[in-house]
Scaffold this motif. Sequence first.
Motif, PDB file in Angstrom:
ATOM      1  N   GLY A 264     -64.612 -25.905 -63.713  1.00 19.83           N
ATOM      2  CA  GLY A 264     -65.809 -26.982 -64.264  1.00 19.83           C
ATOM      3  C   GLY A 264     -67.626 -26.482 -63.936  1.00 19.83           C
ATOM      4  N   TYR A 265     -67.910 -26.852 -64.889  1.00 16.85           N
ATOM      5  CA  TYR A 265     -69.614 -26.394 -64.467  1.00 16.85           C
ATOM      6  C   TYR A 265     -69.611 -27.005 -63.113  1.00 16.85           C
ATOM      7  N   GLY A 266     -69.948 -26.045 -62.354  1.00 11.56           N
ATOM      8  CA  GLY A 266     -70.529 -26.183 -60.836  1.00 11.56           C
ATOM      9  C   GLY A 266     -69.099 -26.529 -59.948  1.00 11.56           C
ATOM     10  N   GLU A 267     -68.252 -26.263 -60.362  1.00 11.17           N
ATOM     11  CA  GLU A 267     -66.568 -27.028 -59.275  1.00 11.17           C
ATOM     12  C   GLU A 267     -65.990 -25.709 -59.128  1.00 11.17           C
ATOM     13  N   MET A 268     -65.928 -25.502 -58.034  1.00  8.70           N
ATOM     14  CA  MET A 268     -64.445 -24.448 -57.295  1.00  8.70           C
ATOM     15  C   MET A 268     -63.530 -24.781 -57.392  1.00  8.70           C
ATOM     16  N   THR A 269     -62.448 -24.425 -57.269  1.00  4.64           N
ATOM     17  CA  THR A 269     -60.974 -25.235 -56.913  1.00  4.64           C
ATOM     18  C   THR A 269     -60.732 -23.922 -56.016  1.00  4.64           C
ATOM     19  N   ALA A 270     -59.791 -23.997 -55.167  1.00  2.00           N
ATOM     20  CA  ALA A 270     -59.162 -22.664 -53.833  1.00  2.00           C
ATOM     21  C   ALA A 270     -58.482 -22.492 -55.259  1.00  2.00           C
ATOM     22  N   ARG A 271     -57.431 -21.049 -54.681  1.00  3.78           N
ATOM     23  CA  ARG A 271     -56.357 -20.718 -55.272  1.00  3.78           C
ATOM     24  C   ARG A 271     -55.898 -19.427 -54.726  1.00  3.78           C
ATOM     25  N   TYR A 272     -54.792 -18.561 -54.898  1.00  6.76           N
ATOM     26  CA  TYR A 272     -54.026 -17.691 -54.368  1.00  6.76           C
ATOM     27  C   TYR A 272     -54.739 -16.682 -54.962  1.00  6.76           C
ATOM     28  N   THR A 273     -55.340 -15.422 -54.188  1.00  5.37           N
ATOM     29  CA  THR A 273     -55.426 -14.904 -54.165  1.00  5.37           C
ATOM     30  C   THR A 273     -54.978 -13.393 -54.054  1.00  5.37           C
ATOM     31  N   LEU A 274     -54.190 -12.271 -55.122  1.00  7.72           N
ATOM     32  CA  LEU A 274     -53.491 -11.281 -53.915  1.00  7.72           C
ATOM     33  C   LEU A 274     -54.706  -9.603 -53.898  1.00  7.72           C
ATOM     34  N   GLU A 275     -54.601  -8.992 -52.732  1.00 11.54           N
ATOM     35  CA  GLU A 275     -55.565  -7.919 -52.539  1.00 11.54           C
ATOM     36  C   GLU A 275     -54.657  -6.753 -52.094  1.00 11.54           C
ATOM     37  N   VAL A 276     -54.713  -6.199 -53.078  1.00  7.90           N
ATOM     38  CA  VAL A 276     -53.843  -5.003 -52.947  1.00  7.90           C
ATOM     39  C   VAL A 276     -54.934  -3.671 -52.146  1.00  7.90           C
ATOM     40  N   VAL A 277     -54.992  -3.398 -51.153  1.00 11.74           N
ATOM     41  CA  VAL A 277     -55.751  -2.592 -50.352  1.00 11.74           C
ATOM     42  C   VAL A 277     -55.171  -1.187 -50.263  1.00 11.74           C
ATOM     43  N   CYS A 278     -56.152  -0.124 -51.269  1.00 14.51           N
ATOM     44  CA  CYS A 278     -55.224   1.577 -51.478  1.00 14.51           C
ATOM     45  C   CYS A 278     -56.000   2.137 -50.699  1.00 14.51           C
ATOM     46  N   PRO A 279     -55.856   3.134 -50.052  1.00 15.40           N
ATOM     47  CA  PRO A 279     -56.536   3.618 -48.984  1.00 15.40           C
ATOM     48  C   PRO A 279     -57.275   5.257 -49.586  1.00 15.40           C
ATOM     49  N   ALA A 280     -58.278   5.711 -49.148  1.00 17.24           N
ATOM     50  CA  ALA A 280     -58.806   6.924 -49.405  1.00 17.24           C
ATOM     51  C   ALA A 280     -57.215   7.914 -49.799  1.00 17.24           C
ATOM     52  N   GLY A 281     -57.545   8.472 -51.038  1.00 13.87           N
ATOM     53  CA  GLY A 281     -56.339  10.009 -50.919  1.00 13.87           C
ATOM     54  C   GLY A 281     -55.734   9.187 -51.941  1.00 13.87           C
ATOM     55  N   VAL A 282     -55.335   7.943 -51.886  1.00 13.31           N
ATOM     56  CA  VAL A 282     -54.563   7.445 -52.752  1.00 13.31           C
ATOM     57  C   VAL A 282     -55.234   7.502 -54.744  1.00 13.31           C
ATOM     58  N   ALA A 283     -54.632   7.685 -55.796  1.00 17.00           N
ATOM     59  CA  ALA A 283     -55.058   7.777 -56.713  1.00 17.00           C
ATOM     60  C   ALA A 283     -54.518   6.986 -57.427  1.00 17.00           C
ATOM     61  N   GLY A 284     -53.653   6.419 -57.495  1.00 15.57           N
ATOM     62  CA  GLY A 284     -53.030   5.437 -58.161  1.00 15.57           C
ATOM     63  C   GLY A 284     -52.935   4.261 -57.720  1.00 15.57           C
ATOM     64  N   ALA A 285     -52.132   2.805 -58.577  1.00 13.18           N
ATOM     65  CA  ALA A 285     -51.318   1.761 -57.785  1.00 13.18           C
ATOM     66  C   ALA A 285     -50.741   1.131 -58.716  1.00 13.18           C
ATOM     67  N   GLU A 286     -49.958   0.673 -58.681  1.00 15.40           N
ATOM     68  CA  GLU A 286     -48.808   0.066 -59.884  1.00 15.40           C
ATOM     69  C   GLU A 286     -48.311  -1.106 -58.960  1.00 15.40           C
ATOM     70  N   ALA A 287     -48.544  -2.575 -60.037  1.00 10.32           N
ATOM     71  CA  ALA A 287     -48.054  -3.659 -59.456  1.00 10.32           C
ATOM     72  C   ALA A 287     -47.051  -4.108 -60.728  1.00 10.32           C
ATOM     73  N   ARG A 288     -45.648  -4.990 -59.843  1.00 12.18           N
ATOM     74  CA  ARG A 288     -45.042  -5.237 -61.047  1.00 12.18           C
ATOM     75  C   ARG A 288     -45.542  -7.275 -61.234  1.00 12.18           C
ATOM     76  N   PHE A 289     -44.633  -7.514 -61.937  1.00 12.18           N
ATOM     77  CA  PHE A 289     -44.331  -9.021 -61.824  1.00 12.18           C
ATOM     78  C   PHE A 289     -43.981  -9.183 -62.528  1.00 12.18           C
ATOM     79  N   GLU A 290     -42.063  -9.499 -62.207  1.00  9.94           N
ATOM     80  CA  GLU A 290     -41.041  -9.681 -62.731  1.00  9.94           C
ATOM     81  C   GLU A 290     -40.632 -10.839 -63.255  1.00  9.94           C
ATOM     82  N   VAL A 291     -40.412 -11.101 -63.979  1.00 12.14           N
ATOM     83  CA  VAL A 291     -40.117 -12.838 -63.969  1.00 12.14           C
ATOM     84  C   VAL A 291     -38.395 -12.754 -63.429  1.00 12.14           C
ATOM     85  N   ALA A 292     -38.641 -14.194 -62.452  1.00 14.90           N
ATOM     86  CA  ALA A 292     -36.854 -14.387 -62.055  1.00 14.90           C
ATOM     87  C   ALA A 292     -36.656 -15.621 -62.720  1.00 14.90           C
ATOM     88  N   ARG A 293     -35.709 -15.650 -63.744  1.00 11.15           N
ATOM     89  CA  ARG A 293     -35.438 -16.628 -63.999  1.00 11.15           C
ATOM     90  C   ARG A 293     -33.782 -16.963 -63.478  1.00 11.15           C
TER      91      ARG A 293
END
Length: 570
Positions: free
Chosen positions: A541-570
């Motif tokens: 909302g205007y002027g409002e912030m709510t906490a939520r989860y954030t995933l940070e994937v940290v890739c070091p120098a020398g890594v030229a690419g990264a893949e993240a998969r989100f698969e639905v678990a039924r």
Amino acid sequence: MRRRLILAGILLVATGCGMPSHEPAPPFLQADIAFPASPGDQSGAPALDPAALMIASNRAARARAMDFVFRPRSDLPEWHYTLPLDWSADPFGDLNWQFQLHAWRMLNPLAGEYARQHDQAYFDRAVDIARDWKAWHVDRSAPLSWQDMATGLRASMLAYLIREARAGRAGLGNDAWGDLLQLARAHGEILTRPGFIPDDNHGIFAAHGLMALCQTLAELPDCVQGEALAVRRMDELFAGQFLEDGVHAEHSPDYHWFAMTVFERVASTGWYANTRFDAGLARARAAAPFLLHADGRQPGLGDSERTLRESDHARLPATPDTCLDEDGDNCILLRHFDQAGYVIARSVRGAHEPHSLFFTCGWHSTIHKHPDELSFEWWAFDGLILADSGKYGYTPDDSRAFVLSRAAHNTVSFGGREPHQPDGGAPFPGACTSEPRQEDGAIILSGAYDPPGPAARHAREIYYRPGESLVVRDRVEHRGGFSQWFHFAPGIDVSQTAGAGELRADLGASRPSLDIHTDPACSTRLHHGSRQPMQGWMSTGYGEMTARYTLEVVCPAGVAGAEARFEVAR
């Protein structure tokens, strides 16, 4: 791409919050003004429509129009005032509030009730406040006194008041008439100064205010050329605001509706017959339904709030245009706005399992621009899953700084650099999305861009299988490391599972979970409502912030690419 007319480098000005103006005050606030115009000299002249002049108010505000209460935004308390008013007031340390004050927003409900009831008391109160502003400004000014949008909105209000007096529908004494003429002369002079009408959305209000004055008080010296100036600038503004694909160019779906509504009101006056409004507005209306998630709400990209647009959402096609399998069971609507830099893959209207994926990569100016190239939002299973940080507001505090950071968006960051300006004054790169394609039952959304600063490049492909999976593949060219950021909607619980780089997202009751697999060459961090540094927040909302989860994937120098998969678990 054709030359853009949007002014670069004024992020705050374009927000409507107001930036301090350094325009010198016109000299006419203390000089006697004599025009061949007087109250009642245009008896029976048609009334101006307040809505067409951007004079808007709601029922609650109109009910309290005479209470000397000013509350332009619901997130701030009421401000009680008396006349004479201190026009330098800043009780909340808020630029937007100051802008609203000098835009005479407290006059809107007064004009609205006067238009409804034709009660002279409402008209007199509006005139009293306008005259009070004039008296205060005879020998002083506040930082936002002559801000462009506020000046245009005041001009429109002056036009409304003067028209009512000239038509004889409202009484006005000689002293009050003289003050309104002085104000009109001052506003006409400043609005016709070279370069005063800006190239962003503020210019619409400035040009329209000038036109309204000239339609009401053609005797103004500045109206000899003012009307033609207003028509020319409005035509230029429309061409610069909307791209050739029909989408508004200020990086925020919210402002698509804002500008579309404003231009529709402007066009309704009939004052701009020789402009390109009709064809351009038709393209904007056609694009609007595709700028919404599956729940009919705007994505929170750029300076957007998640407003529900039910009538536009109801105009979505019920027939798909793309199917992802041979049987034709998994069919979607797919739109690529290649000028704006938006790609949308979503379910049709009335789908049994609605879903939407909104991908962005465009950079046309700094106006409402967040550093969100190649970011996206994902809505499925009755709610947002991965979500942008949202607008928050325009107060320059820690929260605003956070939503303007690359780390607040579902993209990658390179050491925290924030690309608000191309290097060396180079032109803005424009759209950076690619044409979507299909492969093995997935729709692939992609794009690439070159961030400013040290040599770097980011290319992204998102493989989307609705109801099954979403795979993000990033390729980077950068001497240092980088981070992938994935921001979950509030209420989604994210936890590390047994294996390294393996996580689980619990979407909530009656919704499935997601199994998350990150690149083994990188490490992971989870953030939730952190303050030092600020991370794991979403504007709700205007002027409002709510906490939520954030995933940070940290890739070091020398890594030229990264893949993240989100698969639905039924």
